[in-house]
Design an enzyme around this catalytic site. Structure first.
Site, PDB file in Angstrom:
ATOM      1  N   ARG A  31       0.878  -1.175   0.000  1.00 18.09           N
ATOM      2  CA  ARG A  31       0.000   0.000   0.000  1.00 18.09           C
ATOM      3  C   ARG A  31       0.908   1.215   0.000  1.00 18.09           C
ATOM      4  O   ARG A  31       1.695   1.401   0.941  1.00 18.09           O
ATOM      5  CB  ARG A  31      -0.908  -0.016   1.233  1.00 18.09           C
ATOM      6  N   HIS A  54      -7.124   0.666  -6.609  1.00 19.44           N
ATOM      7  CA  HIS A  54      -7.363  -0.246  -5.480  1.00 19.44           C
ATOM      8  C   HIS A  54      -8.013  -1.530  -6.022  1.00 19.44           C
ATOM      9  O   HIS A  54      -9.176  -1.828  -5.738  1.00 19.44           O
ATOM     10  CB  HIS A  54      -8.261   0.446  -4.457  1.00 19.44           C
ATOM     11  N   GLN A  98      -9.838  -4.169  -3.643  1.00 17.01           N
ATOM     12  CA  GLN A  98     -11.164  -3.724  -3.220  1.00 17.01           C
ATOM     13  C   GLN A  98     -12.199  -4.042  -4.297  1.00 17.01           C
ATOM     14  O   GLN A  98     -13.279  -4.562  -4.009  1.00 17.01           O
ATOM     15  CB  GLN A  98     -11.130  -2.209  -2.971  1.00 17.01           C
ATOM     16  N   ASP A 138     -17.260   6.773  -1.706  1.00 12.48           N
ATOM     17  CA  ASP A 138     -16.021   6.611  -0.936  1.00 12.48           C
ATOM     18  C   ASP A 138     -15.756   7.953  -0.245  1.00 12.48           C
ATOM     19  O   ASP A 138     -16.425   8.959  -0.543  1.00 12.48           O
ATOM     20  CB  ASP A 138     -14.883   6.224  -1.901  1.00 12.48           C
ATOM     21  N   CYS A 193     -16.484   1.348   0.116  1.00 11.90           N
ATOM     22  CA  CYS A 193     -15.320   0.493   0.408  1.00 11.90           C
ATOM     23  C   CYS A 193     -14.916   0.546   1.868  1.00 11.90           C
ATOM     24  O   CYS A 193     -14.202  -0.348   2.338  1.00 11.90           O
ATOM     25  CB  CYS A 193     -14.158   0.880  -0.494  1.00 11.90           C
ATOM     26  N   ARG A 233     -13.455  -9.019   1.000  1.00 15.06           N
ATOM     27  CA  ARG A 233     -12.024  -8.746   0.783  1.00 15.06           C
ATOM     28  C   ARG A 233     -11.221 -10.022   1.067  1.00 15.06           C
ATOM     29  O   ARG A 233     -10.298 -10.368   0.350  1.00 15.06           O
ATOM     30  CB  ARG A 233     -11.538  -7.622   1.722  1.00 15.06           C
TER      31      ARG A 233
HETATM   32  N1   CP Z   1     -11.320  -0.476   2.010  1.00 14.06           N
HETATM   33  C1   CP Z   1     -10.074  -0.551   2.494  1.00 14.06           C
HETATM   34  O1   CP Z   1      -9.087  -0.750   1.769  1.00 14.06           O
HETATM   35  O2   CP Z   1      -9.988  -0.401   3.840  1.00 14.06           O
HETATM   36  P1   CP Z   1      -8.660  -0.259   4.699  1.00 14.06           P
HETATM   37  O3   CP Z   1      -8.073   1.099   4.395  1.00 14.06           O
HETATM   38  O4   CP Z   1      -9.110  -0.372   6.111  1.00 14.06           O
HETATM   39  O5   CP Z   1      -7.693  -1.333   4.308  1.00 14.06           O
HETATM   40  N1  NVA Z   2      -9.950   6.451  -1.464  1.00  7.89           N
HETATM   41  C1  NVA Z   2      -9.615   6.019  -0.139  1.00  7.89           C
HETATM   42  C2  NVA Z   2      -9.842   4.560  -0.002  1.00  7.89           C
HETATM   43  C3  NVA Z   2      -9.575   4.004   1.356  1.00  7.89           C
HETATM   44  C4  NVA Z   2      -9.739   2.517   1.405  1.00  7.89           C
HETATM   45  C5  NVA Z   2      -8.156   6.377   0.162  1.00  7.89           C
HETATM   46  O1  NVA Z   2      -7.311   6.260  -0.748  1.00  7.89           O
HETATM   47  O2  NVA Z   2      -7.855   6.785   1.275  1.00  7.89           O
END
Ligand code: CP
Ligand code: NVA
Length: 308
Positions: A102, A129, A132, A220, A260, A288
């Site tokens: 990430r 993502h 997701q 989101d 999400c 997930r």
């Molecule tokens: N939706 C998602 O990726 O959640 P987290 O940021 O908690 O991993």
């Molecule tokens: N768009 C959000 C998604 C979190 C799972 C972010 O990038 O923070």
């Protein structure tokens, strides 16, 4: 499929393969049946940003499959002291069987993948993502018995999740309408990619009109990780772009409401929408785990087409 950095790495056949495997895995888990397909395999988990769902579901997924996950906080490894991504990737490749990352910049994933001899999985970047979105497709399939020929409406920021969904909708054959405030439209690069993949995609600034006859409403956060310094401006700019009962009322009667997570009730989604009868958000969160286990098996088990 060597890596999963983008939804565009997957063909229609790959997506259906992952969803079929995920459904099988989910069913077996319900029956209490365990397998150890990833015995003696280790997954590195490099997280530059916070995570609840992604981190826990990958860790539990590895342990369910008999493998092991190593959580890597960049501040605790030598990346934090300036070691390059390239050298880190080459080194980690000597120990691990896969890397989940990430990252702030999608380029970090490209560097990781370019210098690894093991699969690299995008656990969220500034651009996409995909993990997701695979769980989202699994959830849609469970509720609608199909993932094509529907109207998918995105309300809010044209962000990383939106980009992956635009690609996914294009690949599987779902019409998508993105309703966002002026200036927050998705990256032109992704709009073009989705259209090139055959996507029927419309970008608008009118959430109410966009939601008419929707099969799926999705939103989101207004402030993604990395956008924190724009928070005050965004909170003003996104007024009127909440997924709420007003949008649900003009959608199809059996519309599903998706997010999400994490969610902020009263901002991008109303409490009535996320906690109401149309919401499937915690099924998405659960999925997930199942979808990512399927991805891990596809990428980390060498023999063709792992049978679960
Ligand atoms: N939706 C998602 O990726 O959640 P987290 O940021 O908690 O991993
Ligand atoms: N768009 C959000 C998604 C979190 C799972 C972010 O990038 O923070």
């Amino acid at each position: 499929m060597k890596n999963l950095l983008s939804m565009a790495d997957l063909s229609l056949e790959d997506i259906y393969g992952i969803l079929d495997l995920a459904e099988e895995i989910k069913e077996k888990r319900k029956q209490g049946k365990v397998t150890d397909h990833l015995k003696n395999k280790s997954l590195g988990m490099l997280f530059e940003k916070a995570s609840t769902r992604t981190r826990v579901s990958f860790e539990v997924g590895m342990s369910d499959l008999g493998g092991h996950a190593v959580y890597l906080n960049p501040n605790d490894i030598q990346i934090g002291r300036g070691e390059s991504i390239e050298d880190t990737a080459k080194t980690l490749s000597r120990y691990l069987n896969g890397i989940v990352a990430r990252v702030y910049s999608h380029d970090t994933l490209i560097k990781l993948a370019g210098n690894s001899i093991i699969p690299v999985i995008n656990a969220l970047s500034d651009k996409e993502h995909p993990c997701q979105v695979l769980a989202d497709l699994l959830t849609i399939k469970e509720y609608k018995n199909r993932i094509s020929n529907m109207k998918f409406v995105w309300v809010g920021d044209g962000n990383n999740v939106c980009n992956s969904l635009m690609l996914a909708c294009a690949i599987v054959g779902m019409e998508m309408v993105v309703a966002c405030p002026k200036g927050y439209e998705p990256d032109e690069e992704y709009v073009l990619k989705a259209k090139k993949l055959g996507g029927v995609l419309k970008i608008t600034n009118d959430p109410l009109k966009a939601s008419e006859n929707a099969d799926i409403l999705y939103t989101d956060v207004w402030v993604s990780m990395g956008n924190e310094d724009e928070e005050l401006q965004r909170l003003k700019d996104f007024v009127g772009f909440q997924l709420n009962e007003e949008l649900i009322a003009v959608s199809k009667p059996d519309v599903i409401v998706m997010h999400c997570l994490p969610a902020y009730r009263g901002l991008e989604i109303s409490a009535g929408a996320i906690d109401g009868p149309h919401s499937v958000v915690f099924d998405q969160a659960e999925n997930r785990l199942h979808a990512q286990k399927a991805v891990l098996l596809e990428l980390m088990v060498l023999d063709e087409g792992p049978e679960f």
